[in-house]
Design a protein around this motif. Structure first.
Motif, PDB file in Angstrom:
ATOM      1  N   LEU A 451      31.855  21.772  30.827  1.00 49.00           N
ATOM      2  CA  LEU A 451      31.778  23.044  31.542  1.00 49.00           C
ATOM      3  C   LEU A 451      33.004  23.194  32.434  1.00 49.00           C
ATOM      4  CD1 LEU A 451      30.173  25.587  32.448  1.00 49.00           C
ATOM      5  CD2 LEU A 451      29.099  24.151  34.197  1.00 49.00           C
ATOM      6  N   THR A 452      33.781  24.257  32.223  1.00 42.63           N
ATOM      7  CA  THR A 452      34.964  24.507  33.034  1.00 42.63           C
ATOM      8  C   THR A 452      34.871  25.894  33.654  1.00 42.63           C
ATOM      9  OG1 THR A 452      36.183  25.351  31.109  1.00 42.63           O
ATOM     10  CG2 THR A 452      36.430  23.009  31.659  1.00 42.63           C
ATOM     11  N   LEU A 453      35.309  25.989  34.895  1.00 40.64           N
ATOM     12  CA  LEU A 453      35.310  27.251  35.641  1.00 40.64           C
ATOM     13  C   LEU A 453      36.742  27.591  36.017  1.00 40.64           C
ATOM     14  CD1 LEU A 453      32.306  26.565  38.063  1.00 40.64           C
ATOM     15  CD2 LEU A 453      32.235  27.601  35.795  1.00 40.64           C
ATOM     16  N   GLU A 454      37.121  28.827  35.814  1.00 40.00           N
ATOM     17  CA  GLU A 454      38.486  29.262  36.112  1.00 40.00           C
ATOM     18  C   GLU A 454      38.430  30.586  36.877  1.00 40.00           C
ATOM     19  OE1 GLU A 454      42.388  31.012  33.760  1.00 40.00           O
ATOM     20  OE2 GLU A 454      40.862  29.884  32.653  1.00 40.00           O
ATOM     21  N   GLU A 455      39.041  30.597  38.062  1.00 41.65           N
ATOM     22  CA  GLU A 455      39.132  31.825  38.845  1.00 41.65           C
ATOM     23  C   GLU A 455      40.475  32.501  38.577  1.00 41.65           C
ATOM     24  OE1 GLU A 455      38.464  30.848  42.922  1.00 41.65           O
ATOM     25  OE2 GLU A 455      36.279  30.966  42.723  1.00 41.65           O
ATOM     26  N   TYR A 456      40.486  33.836  38.642  1.00 39.57           N
ATOM     27  CA  TYR A 456      41.719  34.567  38.372  1.00 39.57           C
ATOM     28  C   TYR A 456      41.746  35.852  39.205  1.00 39.57           C
ATOM     29  CZ  TYR A 456      38.673  37.386  35.361  1.00 39.57           C
ATOM     30  OH  TYR A 456      37.663  38.187  34.895  1.00 39.57           O
ATOM     31  N   GLU A 457      42.943  36.357  39.417  1.00 35.49           N
ATOM     32  CA  GLU A 457      43.111  37.614  40.131  1.00 35.49           C
ATOM     33  C   GLU A 457      42.782  38.787  39.205  1.00 35.49           C
ATOM     34  OE1 GLU A 457      43.804  38.063  43.240  1.00 35.49           O
ATOM     35  OE2 GLU A 457      44.326  36.010  43.848  1.00 35.49           O
ATOM     36  N   ARG A 458      41.969  39.692  39.691  1.00 37.95           N
ATOM     37  CA  ARG A 458      41.639  40.869  38.886  1.00 37.95           C
ATOM     38  C   ARG A 458      42.845  41.796  38.764  1.00 37.95           C
ATOM     39  NH1 ARG A 458      36.627  40.431  41.743  1.00 37.95           N
ATOM     40  NH2 ARG A 458      37.521  41.637  43.459  1.00 37.95           N
ATOM     41  N   SER A 459      42.965  42.415  37.617  1.00 41.38           N
ATOM     42  CA  SER A 459      44.034  43.390  37.411  1.00 41.38           C
ATOM     43  C   SER A 459      43.653  44.723  38.049  1.00 41.38           C
ATOM     44  CB  SER A 459      44.289  43.595  35.912  1.00 41.38           C
ATOM     45  OG  SER A 459      43.148  44.167  35.287  1.00 41.38           O
ATOM     46  N   TRP A 460      44.642  45.608  38.165  1.00 42.67           N
ATOM     47  CA  TRP A 460      44.386  46.931  38.745  1.00 42.67           C
ATOM     48  C   TRP A 460      43.391  47.691  37.869  1.00 42.67           C
ATOM     49  CZ3 TRP A 460      44.537  52.031  37.520  1.00 42.67           C
ATOM     50  CH2 TRP A 460      44.510  52.954  38.568  1.00 42.67           C
ATOM     51  N   GLU A 461      43.513  47.549  36.564  1.00 43.64           N
ATOM     52  CA  GLU A 461      42.600  48.255  35.656  1.00 43.64           C
ATOM     53  C   GLU A 461      41.168  47.767  35.836  1.00 43.64           C
ATOM     54  OE1 GLU A 461      45.432  46.924  34.822  1.00 43.64           O
ATOM     55  OE2 GLU A 461      46.648  48.679  34.258  1.00 43.64           O
ATOM     56  N   GLN A 462      40.988  46.451  36.031  1.00 38.07           N
ATOM     57  CA  GLN A 462      39.633  45.924  36.249  1.00 38.07           C
ATOM     58  C   GLN A 462      39.044  46.441  37.556  1.00 38.07           C
ATOM     59  OE1 GLN A 462      40.706  41.719  35.769  1.00 38.07           O
ATOM     60  NE2 GLN A 462      39.281  41.586  34.044  1.00 38.07           N
ATOM     61  N   ASN A 463      39.853  46.460  38.619  1.00 36.02           N
ATOM     62  CA  ASN A 463      39.381  47.005  39.888  1.00 36.02           C
ATOM     63  C   ASN A 463      39.057  48.486  39.772  1.00 36.02           C
ATOM     64  OD1 ASN A 463      39.483  44.628  41.419  1.00 36.02           O
ATOM     65  ND2 ASN A 463      41.660  44.901  41.872  1.00 36.02           N
ATOM     66  N   GLU A 464      39.833  49.201  38.985  1.00 37.02           N
ATOM     67  CA  GLU A 464      39.577  50.626  38.800  1.00 37.02           C
ATOM     68  C   GLU A 464      38.268  50.850  38.054  1.00 37.02           C
ATOM     69  OE1 GLU A 464      40.376  54.736  39.075  1.00 37.02           O
ATOM     70  OE2 GLU A 464      41.235  52.989  40.092  1.00 37.02           O
ATOM     71  N   GLU A 465      38.010  50.034  37.030  1.00 38.60           N
ATOM     72  CA  GLU A 465      36.760  50.148  36.280  1.00 38.60           C
ATOM     73  C   GLU A 465      35.559  49.825  37.153  1.00 38.60           C
ATOM     74  OE1 GLU A 465      34.673  48.273  32.248  1.00 38.60           O
ATOM     75  OE2 GLU A 465      36.742  47.774  32.771  1.00 38.60           O
ATOM     76  N   LEU A 466      35.721  48.913  38.111  1.00 35.65           N
ATOM     77  CA  LEU A 466      34.638  48.530  39.018  1.00 35.65           C
ATOM     78  C   LEU A 466      34.598  49.400  40.269  1.00 35.65           C
ATOM     79  CD1 LEU A 466      35.145  44.667  38.773  1.00 35.65           C
ATOM     80  CD2 LEU A 466      33.309  46.001  37.705  1.00 35.65           C
ATOM     81  N   SER A 467      35.478  50.417  40.332  1.00 37.22           N
ATOM     82  CA  SER A 467      35.532  51.358  41.477  1.00 37.22           C
ATOM     83  C   SER A 467      35.875  50.646  42.780  1.00 37.22           C
ATOM     84  CB  SER A 467      34.200  52.100  41.622  1.00 37.22           C
ATOM     85  OG  SER A 467      33.864  52.791  40.455  1.00 37.22           O
ATOM     86  N   LEU A 468      36.717  49.619  42.698  1.00 34.44           N
ATOM     87  CA  LEU A 468      37.103  48.875  43.893  1.00 34.44           C
ATOM     88  C   LEU A 468      38.400  49.387  44.506  1.00 34.44           C
ATOM     89  CD1 LEU A 468      36.317  45.202  42.776  1.00 34.44           C
ATOM     90  CD2 LEU A 468      34.889  46.756  44.117  1.00 34.44           C
ATOM     91  N   ASN A 469      39.230  50.060  43.714  1.00 30.11           N
ATOM     92  CA  ASN A 469      40.515  50.533  44.240  1.00 30.11           C
ATOM     93  C   ASN A 469      40.341  51.595  45.318  1.00 30.11           C
ATOM     94  OD1 ASN A 469      42.095  48.857  42.612  1.00 30.11           O
ATOM     95  ND2 ASN A 469      42.086  50.310  40.919  1.00 30.11           N
ATOM     96  N   ASP A 470      39.330  52.442  45.175  1.00 30.49           N
ATOM     97  CA  ASP A 470      39.118  53.537  46.127  1.00 30.49           C
ATOM     98  C   ASP A 470      38.060  53.210  47.169  1.00 30.49           C
ATOM     99  OD1 ASP A 470      40.951  55.052  44.694  1.00 30.49           O
ATOM    100  OD2 ASP A 470      39.413  55.802  43.320  1.00 30.49           O
ATOM    101  N   MET A 471      37.584  51.969  47.181  1.00 22.85           N
ATOM    102  CA  MET A 471      36.541  51.610  48.141  1.00 22.85           C
ATOM    103  C   MET A 471      37.146  51.468  49.539  1.00 22.85           C
ATOM    104  SD  MET A 471      33.886  48.393  48.028  1.00 22.85           S
ATOM    105  CE  MET A 471      33.181  48.974  46.487  1.00 22.85           C
TER     106      MET A 471
END
Length: 491
Positions: A451-471
């Protein structure tokens, strides 16, 4: 199969019964063109691995009027569906894709500012081209009369029909959007089970207005005041002693399973909880029901909120696991190398924002495909198989060519082999909100080499899809900051 001329009541009773070999029924019905009586034929049939449908065909011997419809005889789906298909110019294969359109679906073409409401084209099994050609024919049917009464409107419609027919013949690119609150519509993906770059599908929760349009809204919104609701919630809380739900579930699991492993798994993720009960609205029929909720902490994961509701009116049940706390700053990718039976028994929490990949069989499911799930690795594979057969079921029928039918059978065989562990395989869960979880098989997650876990920075497109850019949380941060200052002064 001999048709039977019966009354409407007999047809309704017949199609409501569980009869897999239903005959063709004929009913006299009024022709809307000439006013005389025609004949409507009904046939209830089951599309393999899809749903029961009711085929109806009307024919008038007096004026020659003919039409047909497809209606779904089963239940509405838990959530609505929204399909978006990009149709490039000059690609006839895309126009030949099969489309199941229920009687509650709306079709839109943004480039033409064109919309086909549910009542304009009833339920049908057609193609992209067939839907557009039918829409163009219906718009142009009354043009001669329209030119006499309103020449300007008729000229505008003629210009629009040129653009619509250009889309139907593939001369112009366009986007086709199919929105069905009932969740019973579908656009074919010829590349399935692989993702289609031209087609996207999104499942969504129905609004109160959409539930009403489906005919499931009963009564008016609750007039219960907030004080009465609070008192009712307090009464419900008093019925559930602190920690009783987890303890009762533990005793029941031990009594039924008589296995130490069941008890160990159950209590590993259990914590003393306070079950809260509050009024809610049924997602199927919109009547008032109860929702039970408690908060628990999962080791190596985070705090989660478990919610479950059931409706006494229609029997609909729903359960969800929602993340608690703040939104993580990074996404998380979980990779599990499945080699033995213990790996199949790993607990899995898949959020509705997580995508799934299994490279060995070229399977990729985008986020939202299966919704939120609490299951095991083996159960997840079973859910994937059931979902593919339900969504793509009608493409397994007799109309499918031999090559594609063989491709589907081979893929289902490979999918089943994952559970038999003939060969090791890899499960990848990619969650942009890091709200998914796979349990370790070792006491310490660092000792679990598969079992391996990997963290990564979200892209602008991912934040936009999750409505985080305008929060914007500045107002809330300021309010919390002032509250902290006041409390420190009081102290």
């Amino acid at each position: 199969m001999e048709p039977q001329i019966v009354d409407v009541r007999s047809v309704v009773e017949a199609v409501s019964a569980e009869d897999s070999d239903a005959p063709v029924y004929e009913v006299e019905s009024l022709c809307m063109r000439c006013g005389e009586n025609g004949i409507t034929r009904f046939l209830l049939t089951l599309i393999p691995h899809f749903r029961k449908i009711l085929l109806s065909a009307f024919e008038c011997s007096h004026c020659g009027e003919r039409n047909n419809e497809v209606q779904f005889a089963g239940e509405i789906q838990p959530r609505g569906c929204l399909y978006r298909l990009q149709v490039p110019a000059g690609d006839q294969k895309v126009l030949n894709r099969q489309v199941v359109k229920s009687e509650t679906a709306t079709i839109k073409i943004p480039e033409l500012d064109f919309e086909i409401p549910p009542e304009a084209q009833r339920g049908s099994l057609s193609t992209i081209e067939g839907i557009l050609v039918r829409a163009a024919d219906e718009l142009g049917a009354l043009q001669e009369e329209r030119k006499k009464v309103d020449p300007q409107t008729a000229e505008a419609i003629d210009q629009f029909l040129v653009k619509l027919r250009a889309c139907a013949t593939g001369d112009s690119p366009f986007a086709l959007i199919l929105d069905d609150p009932a969740g019973n519509s579908f656009i074919e993906n010829p590349l399935a089970p692989s993702p289609d770059p031209l087609l996207t599908m999104q499942a969504y929760e129905r609004s109160r207005e959409q539930v009403a349009s489906l005919g499931y809204l009963e009564g008016e919104p609750s007039t219960e005041t907030s004080e009465e609701r609070t008192n009712n919630v307090s009464e419900q809380l008093q019925r559930e002693p602190h920690g009783s739900v987890g303890a009762r579930a533990g005793r029941r699991a031990i009594a039924q399973g008589n296995s130490a492993e069941i008890a160990e798994t159950l209590f590993r993720y259990s914590a003393p909880e306070e079950v809260m009960t509050f009024p809610s609205t049924c997602g199927a029929c919109a009547t008032q029901c109860e929702c039970r909720m408690f908060v628990t902490n999962i080791p190596y994961f985070q705090e989660v909120i478990v919610m479950a509701s059931s409706c006494d009116a229609c029997g609909y049940r729903n359960s969800e696991v929602k993340p608690g706390g703040r939104i993580p700053l990074k996404g998380k990718k979980i990779k599990v190398h499945v080699k033995n039976i213990k790996d199949l028994n790993r607990d899995v929490i898949k959020s509705d924002t997580a995508s799934i990949k299994i490279p060995e069989i070229d399977l990729e499911l985008v986020s939202g495909t299966l919704g939120g799930l609490v299951t095991t690795v083996e159960g997840l594979i079973s859910k994937i198989s059931e979902s593919l057969e339900r969504v793509h079921g009608f493409t397994f029928g007799d109309s499918l060519d031999d090559t594609r039918r063989r491709k589907w059978k081979e893929f289902r065989t490979r999918l089943d082999k994952l559970k038999s562990l003939d060969e090791p395989w890899t499960l990848i869960i990619d969650d942009a909100l890091a709200n998914s979880f796979v349990s370790p098989v070792a006491d310490d997650i660092k000792d679990d080499n598969q079992l391996t876990l990997e963290e990564y920075e979200r892209s602008w497109e991912q934040n936009e899809e999750l409505s985080l850019n305008d929060m914007d949380t500045s107002s809330a941060d300021a309010a919390y900051g002032s509250a902290d200052v006041e409390s420190s002064k009081d102290g």
